[in-house]
Design an enzyme around this catalytic site. Sequence first.
Site, PDB file in Angstrom:
ATOM      1  N   GLY A  12       0.815  -1.220   0.000  1.00  0.00           N
ATOM      2  CA  GLY A  12       0.000   0.000   0.000  1.00  0.00           C
ATOM      3  C   GLY A  12       0.841   1.259   0.000  1.00  0.00           C
ATOM      4  O   GLY A  12       0.475   2.264   0.612  1.00  0.00           O
ATOM      5  N   ILE A  17       0.446   6.979   4.098  1.00  0.00           N
ATOM      6  CA  ILE A  17       1.446   6.592   5.098  1.00  0.00           C
ATOM      7  C   ILE A  17       2.478   5.656   4.483  1.00  0.00           C
ATOM      8  O   ILE A  17       3.680   5.768   4.741  1.00  0.00           O
ATOM      9  CB  ILE A  17       0.745   5.952   6.317  1.00  0.00           C
ATOM     10  N   ARG A  19       3.543   5.521   1.415  1.00  0.00           N
ATOM     11  CA  ARG A  19       4.500   6.286   0.607  1.00  0.00           C
ATOM     12  C   ARG A  19       5.553   6.954   1.493  1.00  0.00           C
ATOM     13  O   ARG A  19       6.744   6.907   1.208  1.00  0.00           O
ATOM     14  CB  ARG A  19       3.757   7.328  -0.227  1.00  0.00           C
ATOM     15  N   ASP A  36       1.317  -2.248  -4.534  1.00  0.00           N
ATOM     16  CA  ASP A  36       0.039  -1.551  -4.423  1.00  0.00           C
ATOM     17  C   ASP A  36      -0.891  -2.033  -5.533  1.00  0.00           C
ATOM     18  O   ASP A  36      -0.424  -2.532  -6.560  1.00  0.00           O
ATOM     19  CB  ASP A  36       0.239  -0.021  -4.524  1.00  0.00           C
ATOM     20  N   VAL A  65      -3.229  -7.250  -1.803  1.00  0.00           N
ATOM     21  CA  VAL A  65      -2.898  -8.071  -0.634  1.00  0.00           C
ATOM     22  C   VAL A  65      -4.036  -9.019  -0.254  1.00  0.00           C
ATOM     23  O   VAL A  65      -3.890  -9.848   0.648  1.00  0.00           O
ATOM     24  CB  VAL A  65      -2.499  -7.216   0.593  1.00  0.00           C
ATOM     25  N   ASN A  91       1.353  -2.370   5.405  1.00  0.00           N
ATOM     26  CA  ASN A  91       0.696  -1.069   5.547  1.00  0.00           C
ATOM     27  C   ASN A  91      -0.663  -1.002   4.862  1.00  0.00           C
ATOM     28  O   ASN A  91      -1.554  -0.295   5.327  1.00  0.00           O
ATOM     29  CB  ASN A  91       1.622   0.018   4.979  1.00  0.00           C
ATOM     30  N   TYR A 151     -13.532  -1.834  11.686  1.00  0.00           N
ATOM     31  CA  TYR A 151     -12.177  -1.307  11.525  1.00  0.00           C
ATOM     32  C   TYR A 151     -11.411  -1.481  12.834  1.00  0.00           C
ATOM     33  O   TYR A 151     -10.259  -1.940  12.846  1.00  0.00           O
ATOM     34  CB  TYR A 151     -12.221   0.167  11.131  1.00  0.00           C
ATOM     35  N   ALA A 153     -11.932  -3.698  15.124  1.00  0.00           N
ATOM     36  CA  ALA A 153     -11.621  -5.123  15.294  1.00  0.00           C
ATOM     37  C   ALA A 153     -10.408  -5.526  14.465  1.00  0.00           C
ATOM     38  O   ALA A 153      -9.534  -6.270  14.934  1.00  0.00           O
ATOM     39  CB  ALA A 153     -12.835  -5.963  14.890  1.00  0.00           C
TER      40      ALA A 153
HETATM   41  N1  LIG Z   1      -5.099   7.848   7.800  1.00  0.00           N
HETATM   42  C1  LIG Z   1      -5.285   7.556   9.098  1.00  0.00           C
HETATM   43  O1  LIG Z   1      -5.942   8.320   9.863  1.00  0.00           O
HETATM   44  C2  LIG Z   1      -4.699   6.281   9.671  1.00  0.00           C
HETATM   45  C3  LIG Z   1      -4.445   6.242  11.044  1.00  0.00           C
HETATM   46  C4  LIG Z   1      -3.925   5.070  11.588  1.00  0.00           C
HETATM   47  C5  LIG Z   1      -3.650   3.992  10.780  1.00  0.00           C
HETATM   48  N2  LIG Z   1      -3.894   4.061   9.450  1.00  0.00           N
HETATM   49  C6  LIG Z   1      -3.566   2.890   8.639  1.00  0.00           C
HETATM   50  O2  LIG Z   1      -2.480   3.250   7.776  1.00  0.00           O
HETATM   51  C7  LIG Z   1      -2.501   2.398   6.621  1.00  0.00           C
HETATM   52  C8  LIG Z   1      -2.392   3.240   5.371  1.00  0.00           C
HETATM   53  O3  LIG Z   1      -3.535   4.061   5.342  1.00  0.00           O
HETATM   54  P1  LIG Z   1      -3.523   5.520   4.671  1.00  0.00           P
HETATM   55  O4  LIG Z   1      -4.252   6.422   5.603  1.00  0.00           O
HETATM   56  O5  LIG Z   1      -2.158   5.862   4.193  1.00  0.00           O
HETATM   57  O6  LIG Z   1      -4.503   5.220   3.437  1.00  0.00           O
HETATM   58  P2  LIG Z   1      -4.449   5.646   1.905  1.00  0.00           P
HETATM   59  O7  LIG Z   1      -5.804   5.288   1.376  1.00  0.00           O
HETATM   60  O8  LIG Z   1      -3.936   7.028   1.750  1.00  0.00           O
HETATM   61  O9  LIG Z   1      -3.361   4.644   1.283  1.00  0.00           O
HETATM   62  C9  LIG Z   1      -3.603   3.276   1.311  1.00  0.00           C
HETATM   63  C10 LIG Z   1      -2.833   2.626   0.162  1.00  0.00           C
HETATM   64  O10 LIG Z   1      -3.060   1.223   0.226  1.00  0.00           O
HETATM   65  C11 LIG Z   1      -3.456   0.756  -1.048  1.00  0.00           C
HETATM   66  N3  LIG Z   1      -4.327  -0.412  -0.922  1.00  0.00           N
HETATM   67  C12 LIG Z   1      -5.584  -0.450  -0.445  1.00  0.00           C
HETATM   68  N4  LIG Z   1      -6.072  -1.703  -0.520  1.00  0.00           N
HETATM   69  C13 LIG Z   1      -5.082  -2.476  -1.056  1.00  0.00           C
HETATM   70  C14 LIG Z   1      -4.974  -3.853  -1.378  1.00  0.00           C
HETATM   71  N5  LIG Z   1      -5.990  -4.690  -1.217  1.00  0.00           N
HETATM   72  N6  LIG Z   1      -3.798  -4.288  -1.901  1.00  0.00           N
HETATM   73  C15 LIG Z   1      -2.761  -3.433  -2.095  1.00  0.00           C
HETATM   74  N7  LIG Z   1      -2.812  -2.111  -1.820  1.00  0.00           N
HETATM   75  C16 LIG Z   1      -3.962  -1.657  -1.306  1.00  0.00           C
HETATM   76  C17 LIG Z   1      -4.158   1.932  -1.711  1.00  0.00           C
HETATM   77  O11 LIG Z   1      -4.158   1.796  -3.121  1.00  0.00           O
HETATM   78  C18 LIG Z   1      -3.305   3.088  -1.220  1.00  0.00           C
HETATM   79  O12 LIG Z   1      -2.214   3.334  -2.067  1.00  0.00           O
HETATM   80  C19 LIG Z   1      -3.798   1.594   6.717  1.00  0.00           C
HETATM   81  O13 LIG Z   1      -3.529   0.304   7.242  1.00  0.00           O
HETATM   82  C20 LIG Z   1      -4.636   2.389   7.717  1.00  0.00           C
HETATM   83  O14 LIG Z   1      -5.576   1.584   8.406  1.00  0.00           O
HETATM   84  C21 LIG Z   1      -4.403   5.176   8.860  1.00  0.00           C
HETATM   85  C1  LIG Z   2     -12.865   7.256  11.774  1.00  0.00           C
HETATM   86  C2  LIG Z   2     -11.530   6.560  11.688  1.00  0.00           C
HETATM   87  C3  LIG Z   2     -10.695   6.974  10.530  1.00  0.00           C
HETATM   88  C4  LIG Z   2      -9.233   6.864  10.782  1.00  0.00           C
HETATM   89  C5  LIG Z   2      -8.853   5.541  11.431  1.00  0.00           C
HETATM   90  C6  LIG Z   2      -7.429   5.597  11.880  1.00  0.00           C
HETATM   91  O1  LIG Z   2      -6.922   4.335  12.195  1.00  0.00           O
HETATM   92  C7  LIG Z   2      -7.250   6.584  12.995  1.00  0.00           C
HETATM   93  C8  LIG Z   2      -7.547   6.336  14.288  1.00  0.00           C
HETATM   94  C9  LIG Z   2      -7.259   7.466  15.220  1.00  0.00           C
HETATM   95  C10 LIG Z   2      -7.569   7.579  16.492  1.00  0.00           C
HETATM   96  C11 LIG Z   2      -8.286   6.609  17.302  1.00  0.00           C
HETATM   97  C12 LIG Z   2      -8.483   6.967  18.628  1.00  0.00           C
HETATM   98  C13 LIG Z   2      -9.145   6.062  19.566  1.00  0.00           C
HETATM   99  C14 LIG Z   2      -9.314   6.493  20.856  1.00  0.00           C
HETATM  100  C15 LIG Z   2      -9.996   5.605  21.866  1.00  0.00           C
HETATM  101  O2  LIG Z   2      -9.056   4.788  22.466  1.00  0.00           O
HETATM  102  C16 LIG Z   2     -10.762   6.428  22.937  1.00  0.00           C
HETATM  103  O3  LIG Z   2      -9.818   7.234  23.570  1.00  0.00           O
HETATM  104  C17 LIG Z   2     -11.829   7.261  22.287  1.00  0.00           C
HETATM  105  C18 LIG Z   2     -13.142   6.537  22.175  1.00  0.00           C
HETATM  106  C19 LIG Z   2     -14.090   7.360  21.300  1.00  0.00           C
HETATM  107  C20 LIG Z   2     -15.276   6.547  20.847  1.00  0.00           C
HETATM  108  O4  LIG Z   2     -15.417   6.405  19.623  1.00  0.00           O
HETATM  109  O5  LIG Z   2     -16.011   6.038  21.721  1.00  0.00           O
END
Ligand SMILES: NC(=O)c1ccc[n+]([C@@H]2O[C@H](COP(=O)([O-])OP(=O)(O)OC[C@H]3O[C@@H](n4cnc5c(N)ncnc54)[C@H](O)[C@@H]3O)[C@@H](O)[C@H]2O)c1
Ligand SMILES: CCCCC[C@H](O)/C=C/C=C\C=C\C=C\[C@@H](O)[C@@H](O)CCCC(=O)O
Length: 259
Positions: A12, A17, A19, A36, A65, A91, A151, A153
């Site tokens: 990904g 992230i 990248r 990707d 993936v 990722n 998500y 989970a």
């Molecule tokens: N953006 C946030 O707030 C956040 C916070 C915490 C964790 N994350 C996690 O970070 C990771 C990257 O997320 P992001 O925010 O950079 O998302 P993004 O959508 O900007 O990038 C995700 C990348 O993964 C690729 N992708 C998606 N499904 C795929 C598959 N089946 N096979 C191969 N590539 C695939 C997409 O094409 C894209 O390039 C994810 O696991 C996400 O859950 C994101």
């Molecule tokens: C809507 C989600 C999109 C981005 C998902 C990405 O993974 C980012 C997650 C970022 C923060 C998560 C924070 C979680 C906090 C909890 O532990 C608690 O402090 C807050 C509970 C709030 C609730 O939804 O009940």
Amino acid sequence: MALNGKTAVVTGAAMGIGRSIAELLLQNGAKVAILDMNEAAGQSLVETLNKEHGPDRVLFLLCNVESGEEIKAAFQKTVETFGGIDILVNNAGIFNEIMWEKTIGINLAGCIRGAYLVIEHMNKLTGGRGGVIVNVASIAGIGLLSCCPVYTATKHGVVGFTRAFAAASVASGYGIRMNALCPGFAQTDLFSSVQSRLGQFSNLAGANQELIEKLGVLTSAEVVQGFLELVTDETKNGQALIVLPKEKKYATFPVSPTD
Ligand SMILES: NC(=O)c1ccc[n+]([C@@H]2O[C@H](COP(=O)([O-])OP(=O)(O)OC[C@H]3O[C@@H](n4cnc5c(N)ncnc54)[C@H](O)[C@@H]3O)[C@@H](O)[C@H]2O)c1
Ligand SMILES: CCCCC[C@H](O)/C=C/C=C\C=C\C=C\[C@@H](O)[C@@H](O)CCCC(=O)O
């Protein structure tokens, strides 16, 4: 683990992230295979990175993936091109509470597929040179987000898999470390698409927005600060690193419930 000359695979990694992780690895001397399913974005990124780092340091491989065969083929091509795999970053992930089975198939199953398929190339017991796997989980893998139970989970699953795999690898002598990177909210395409993909609990979008305002939003570059220590610090195994705008800290977990 020093990064110079090592080979990393980042799933990904065409945007967001992933990248930023790929760019950080290249800046630290590693060779990187970008996997990707977005071919246009992947090819465009490789052209950009080739200009910055030279033509022999980065490879784009089209890979979904959700497919073990595609991951296996991508790993094999990486080994043929760069001579091995030292680092895997699981990722690739999505946010979609409507298509929740797909979310599980990518976020959790895709992470497990990558880990179990890269063992063939890393395992010291079968001729490998060891290595490290970093799974990109989320703070939602430590706490919870009520607006997105599925998500949440998947990310709890990634953290649990990380901790158990790390223990199993040590007990088995694989020479493979595994850690989880747990960012807070980050400004990426995934984050921008959340509102249209909440599904069952879209009524909780307002509460989620309040949490976003409370915690703040990271850039992708900020997310990957601290990532390097999960890869380079050989003492880090089975750890979950939380990254927020104002702090980074390692998650702590209750002792065994049977103690
Ligand atoms: N953006 C946030 O707030 C956040 C916070 C915490 C964790 N994350 C996690 O970070 C990771 C990257 O997320 P992001 O925010 O950079 O998302 P993004 O959508 O900007 O990038 C995700 C990348 O993964 C690729 N992708 C998606 N499904 C795929 C598959 N089946 N096979 C191969 N590539 C695939 C997409 O094409 C894209 O390039 C994810 O696991 C996400 O859950 C994101
Ligand atoms: C809507 C989600 C999109 C981005 C998902 C990405 O993974 C980012 C997650 C970022 C923060 C998560 C924070 C979680 C906090 C909890 O532990 C608690 O402090 C807050 C509970 C709030 C609730 O939804 O009940």
